[in-house]
Design a protein around this motif. Structure first.
Motif, PDB file in Angstrom:
ATOM      1  N   ALA A  45       0.822  -1.215   0.000  1.00  0.00           N
ATOM      2  CA  ALA A  45       0.000   0.000   0.000  1.00  0.00           C
ATOM      3  C   ALA A  45       0.853   1.262   0.000  1.00  0.00           C
ATOM      4  CB  ALA A  45      -0.929   0.004   1.214  1.00  0.00           C
ATOM      5  N   HIS A  46       2.098   1.145  -0.439  1.00  0.00           N
ATOM      6  CA  HIS A  46       2.964   2.323  -0.474  1.00  0.00           C
ATOM      7  C   HIS A  46       2.374   3.375  -1.417  1.00  0.00           C
ATOM      8  CE1 HIS A  46       6.340   0.478   1.704  1.00  0.00           C
ATOM      9  NE2 HIS A  46       5.970  -0.633   1.102  1.00  0.00           N
ATOM     10  N   SER A  47       2.335   4.626  -0.944  1.00  0.00           N
ATOM     11  CA  SER A  47       1.804   5.705  -1.783  1.00  0.00           C
ATOM     12  C   SER A  47       2.715   6.921  -1.668  1.00  0.00           C
ATOM     13  CB  SER A  47       0.382   6.066  -1.362  1.00  0.00           C
ATOM     14  OG  SER A  47       0.357   6.546  -0.027  1.00  0.00           O
ATOM     15  N   LYS A  48       2.561   7.798  -2.623  1.00  0.00           N
ATOM     16  CA  LYS A  48       3.344   9.032  -2.608  1.00  0.00           C
ATOM     17  C   LYS A  48       2.407  10.216  -2.743  1.00  0.00           C
ATOM     18  CE  LYS A  48       4.178   8.764  -7.601  1.00  0.00           C
ATOM     19  NZ  LYS A  48       5.172   8.680  -8.676  1.00  0.00           N
ATOM     20  N   ARG A  49       2.795  11.328  -2.158  1.00  0.00           N
ATOM     21  CA  ARG A  49       2.041  12.566  -2.279  1.00  0.00           C
ATOM     22  C   ARG A  49       2.596  13.341  -3.451  1.00  0.00           C
ATOM     23  NH1 ARG A  49       3.005  14.234   2.404  1.00  0.00           N
ATOM     24  NH2 ARG A  49       4.392  16.009   2.027  1.00  0.00           N
ATOM     25  N   LEU A  50       1.747  13.586  -4.441  1.00  0.00           N
ATOM     26  CA  LEU A  50       2.219  14.237  -5.664  1.00  0.00           C
ATOM     27  C   LEU A  50       2.713  15.648  -5.415  1.00  0.00           C
ATOM     28  CD1 LEU A  50      -0.467  13.127  -8.290  1.00  0.00           C
ATOM     29  CD2 LEU A  50       1.755  12.078  -7.784  1.00  0.00           C
ATOM     30  N   LEU A  51       1.992  16.385  -4.590  1.00  0.00           N
ATOM     31  CA  LEU A  51       2.333  17.778  -4.332  1.00  0.00           C
ATOM     32  C   LEU A  51       2.414  18.036  -2.829  1.00  0.00           C
ATOM     33  CD1 LEU A  51      -0.179  19.481  -6.798  1.00  0.00           C
ATOM     34  CD2 LEU A  51       2.282  19.203  -7.189  1.00  0.00           C
ATOM     35  N   ASP A  52       3.373  18.849  -2.442  1.00  0.00           N
ATOM     36  CA  ASP A  52       3.403  19.358  -1.075  1.00  0.00           C
ATOM     37  C   ASP A  52       2.742  20.731  -1.141  1.00  0.00           C
ATOM     38  OD1 ASP A  52       3.866  19.922   1.536  1.00  0.00           O
ATOM     39  OD2 ASP A  52       6.028  20.259   1.326  1.00  0.00           O
ATOM     40  N   SER A  53       1.412  20.740  -1.012  1.00  0.00           N
ATOM     41  CA  SER A  53       0.645  21.950  -1.315  1.00  0.00           C
ATOM     42  C   SER A  53      -0.264  22.373  -0.166  1.00  0.00           C
ATOM     43  CB  SER A  53      -0.206  21.731  -2.573  1.00  0.00           C
ATOM     44  OG  SER A  53      -1.037  22.837  -2.820  1.00  0.00           O
ATOM     45  N   ALA A 119       4.531  25.640 -10.159  1.00  0.00           N
ATOM     46  CA  ALA A 119       5.731  25.755  -9.324  1.00  0.00           C
ATOM     47  C   ALA A 119       5.847  24.562  -8.375  1.00  0.00           C
ATOM     48  CB  ALA A 119       5.696  27.065  -8.531  1.00  0.00           C
ATOM     49  N   GLN A 120       4.716  24.087  -7.874  1.00  0.00           N
ATOM     50  CA  GLN A 120       4.734  22.957  -6.945  1.00  0.00           C
ATOM     51  C   GLN A 120       5.074  21.641  -7.657  1.00  0.00           C
ATOM     52  OE1 GLN A 120       0.973  23.223  -4.839  1.00  0.00           O
ATOM     53  NE2 GLN A 120       1.764  24.793  -3.447  1.00  0.00           N
ATOM     54  N   ILE A 121       4.750  21.554  -8.943  1.00  0.00           N
ATOM     55  CA  ILE A 121       5.171  20.380  -9.723  1.00  0.00           C
ATOM     56  C   ILE A 121       6.696  20.340  -9.809  1.00  0.00           C
ATOM     57  CG2 ILE A 121       5.188  19.291 -11.997  1.00  0.00           C
ATOM     58  CD1 ILE A 121       2.363  20.280 -12.438  1.00  0.00           C
ATOM     59  N   ALA A 122       7.301  21.508 -10.032  1.00  0.00           N
ATOM     60  CA  ALA A 122       8.763  21.594 -10.117  1.00  0.00           C
ATOM     61  C   ALA A 122       9.406  21.178  -8.793  1.00  0.00           C
ATOM     62  CB  ALA A 122       9.179  23.018 -10.490  1.00  0.00           C
ATOM     63  N   GLU A 123       8.799  21.605  -7.687  1.00  0.00           N
ATOM     64  CA  GLU A 123       9.313  21.220  -6.371  1.00  0.00           C
ATOM     65  C   GLU A 123       9.181  19.717  -6.161  1.00  0.00           C
ATOM     66  OE1 GLU A 123      10.849  22.948  -3.935  1.00  0.00           O
ATOM     67  OE2 GLU A 123      10.956  24.581  -5.399  1.00  0.00           O
ATOM     68  N   ASP A 127      11.841  16.788  -5.110  1.00  0.00           N
ATOM     69  CA  ASP A 127      11.654  16.003  -3.888  1.00  0.00           C
ATOM     70  C   ASP A 127      11.472  14.513  -4.155  1.00  0.00           C
ATOM     71  OD1 ASP A 127      11.806  18.354  -2.493  1.00  0.00           O
ATOM     72  OD2 ASP A 127       9.636  18.592  -2.245  1.00  0.00           O
ATOM     73  N   LEU A 128      10.749  14.171  -5.221  1.00  0.00           N
ATOM     74  CA  LEU A 128      10.419  12.767  -5.477  1.00  0.00           C
ATOM     75  C   LEU A 128      11.517  12.018  -6.228  1.00  0.00           C
ATOM     76  CD1 LEU A 128       6.629  13.102  -6.428  1.00  0.00           C
ATOM     77  CD2 LEU A 128       7.604  12.277  -4.271  1.00  0.00           C
ATOM     78  N   GLY A 129      12.376  12.743  -6.895  1.00  0.00           N
ATOM     79  CA  GLY A 129      13.482  12.101  -7.592  1.00  0.00           C
ATOM     80  C   GLY A 129      12.993  11.063  -8.597  1.00  0.00           C
ATOM     81  N   PRO A 130      13.491   9.815  -8.501  1.00  0.00           N
ATOM     82  CA  PRO A 130      13.108   8.778  -9.470  1.00  0.00           C
ATOM     83  C   PRO A 130      11.632   8.380  -9.378  1.00  0.00           C
ATOM     84  CG  PRO A 130      14.408   7.840  -7.675  1.00  0.00           C
ATOM     85  CD  PRO A 130      14.504   9.325  -7.535  1.00  0.00           C
ATOM     86  N   GLN A 131      10.964   8.780  -8.281  1.00  0.00           N
ATOM     87  CA  GLN A 131       9.533   8.461  -8.147  1.00  0.00           C
ATOM     88  C   GLN A 131       8.659   9.490  -8.859  1.00  0.00           C
ATOM     89  OE1 GLN A 131       7.804   6.018  -6.897  1.00  0.00           O
ATOM     90  NE2 GLN A 131       9.402   4.783  -5.945  1.00  0.00           N
ATOM     91  N   PHE A 132       9.271  10.552  -9.377  1.00  0.00           N
ATOM     92  CA  PHE A 132       8.497  11.568 -10.093  1.00  0.00           C
ATOM     93  C   PHE A 132       8.064  11.039 -11.451  1.00  0.00           C
ATOM     94  CE2 PHE A 132       8.159  15.100 -13.112  1.00  0.00           C
ATOM     95  CZ  PHE A 132       7.245  15.911 -12.456  1.00  0.00           C
ATOM     96  N   ASP A 133       6.782  11.206 -11.759  1.00  0.00           N
ATOM     97  CA  ASP A 133       6.232  10.756 -13.040  1.00  0.00           C
ATOM     98  C   ASP A 133       5.399  11.899 -13.609  1.00  0.00           C
ATOM     99  OD1 ASP A 133       4.937   9.634 -15.179  1.00  0.00           O
ATOM    100  OD2 ASP A 133       4.171   7.877 -14.108  1.00  0.00           O
ATOM    101  N   ALA A 134       5.905  12.571 -14.606  1.00  0.00           N
ATOM    102  CA  ALA A 134       5.241  13.743 -15.182  1.00  0.00           C
ATOM    103  C   ALA A 134       3.844  13.429 -15.691  1.00  0.00           C
ATOM    104  CB  ALA A 134       6.101  14.319 -16.303  1.00  0.00           C
TER     105      ALA A 134
END
Length: 263
Positions: A45-53, A119-123, A127-134
């Protein structure tokens, strides 16, 4: 006509239902457990938060605040996440608050989020590094469409035309409506009694000294009880005779009473 039937008809004629739903940008996605594991990733159930908003969090917070306001004892009676029971004399207040939030407050909150979205997508990419998926981040126009608020005040009656078109469906839907009203009637009865007890207990507690010391009597404690007594005849669509007796007794005691007189 049975007493229960009378109560149900009285309740139906003096109440409405509020349908309320919110849509927001989903800020959580499944995270990759790791390519090196042989385990089935669907079992995690691992999840990631897309934005720190903070702006997105504030929209969620204020949506919740509206629900809390609606669900205050004596205003609405919650029947589910999206359904609330509303007495007719409360409908204007509920409607005006929902319209204000839908047309003014929420759009302003969404606009604040949209202004910082790119701007938050860029951040997030940092932050997410290899876990970032555009591909998980919609365009500004697309994400704007993900925000919506709908509400509707409706009467809970089964259309008579259905009785002719399909007697079977009409009977089934009428039974469903009856069950919902019965549930609302029970919650209204227990809720009114609980609110009455809360108001009285709150005032008594303020008037009861602790270790010989007087407690501070807040004006709100008296006003809440007086508001309950004033609105009781309109709220008592269940014809709760037992509570009516207690309310009438208290009305006599509280006639002309205010905070200064109690002090």
């Amino acid at each position: 006509m049975t007493t229960m039937t009378t109560v149900m008809e009285n309740l139906a004629s003096q109440s409405m239902f509020l349908l309320l739903e919110f849509d927001r940008f989903g800020n959580s996605r499944k995270a990759d457990v790791g390519a090196n594991t042989t385990a089935n990733q669907d079992r995690f159930a691992h999840s990631k938060r897309l934005l720190d908003s903070p702006e997105l969090a504030e929209i969620s917070k204020q949506d919740g605040a509206l629900r809390v306001w609606l669900d205050q004892p004596g205003r609405c009676w919650k029947q589910g996440k999206s359904l609330r029971f509303v007495l007719l004399h409360r409908a204007d207040e509920v409607y005006e608050r929902c319209v204000e939030y839908q047309s003014i407050t929420r759009p302003a909150l969404v606009q604040k989020f949209l202004e910082v979205y790119i701007a938050q997508i860029a951040e997030s990419q940092k932050d997410l590094g290899p876990q970032f998926d555009a591909s998980q981040y919609p365009s500004l126009e697309e994400v704007k469409k993900e925000f919506d608020m709908t509400f509707q005040l409706v009467t809970f009656n089964t259309p008579d035309v259905l009785k002719v078109a399909s007697p079977k469906v009409y009977a089934a839907e009428k039974e469903k409506a009856s069950q919902v009203l019965m549930s609302a009637a029970e919650e209204l009865k227990s809720g009114m009694r609980a609110l009455f007890q809360e108001c009285v207990a709150r005032l008594l507690d303020a008037l009861s000294p602790t270790e010989g010391k007087k407690k501070k009597l807040h004006k709100s404690a008296v006003e809440k009880l007086q508001n309950f007594l004033t609105a009781f005849n309109l709220d008592n669509v269940n014809n709760d005779s037992e509570l009516q007796v207690e309310v009438e007794k208290l009305k006599l005691i509280m006639t002309g009473v205010d905070v200064d007189k109690i002090k």
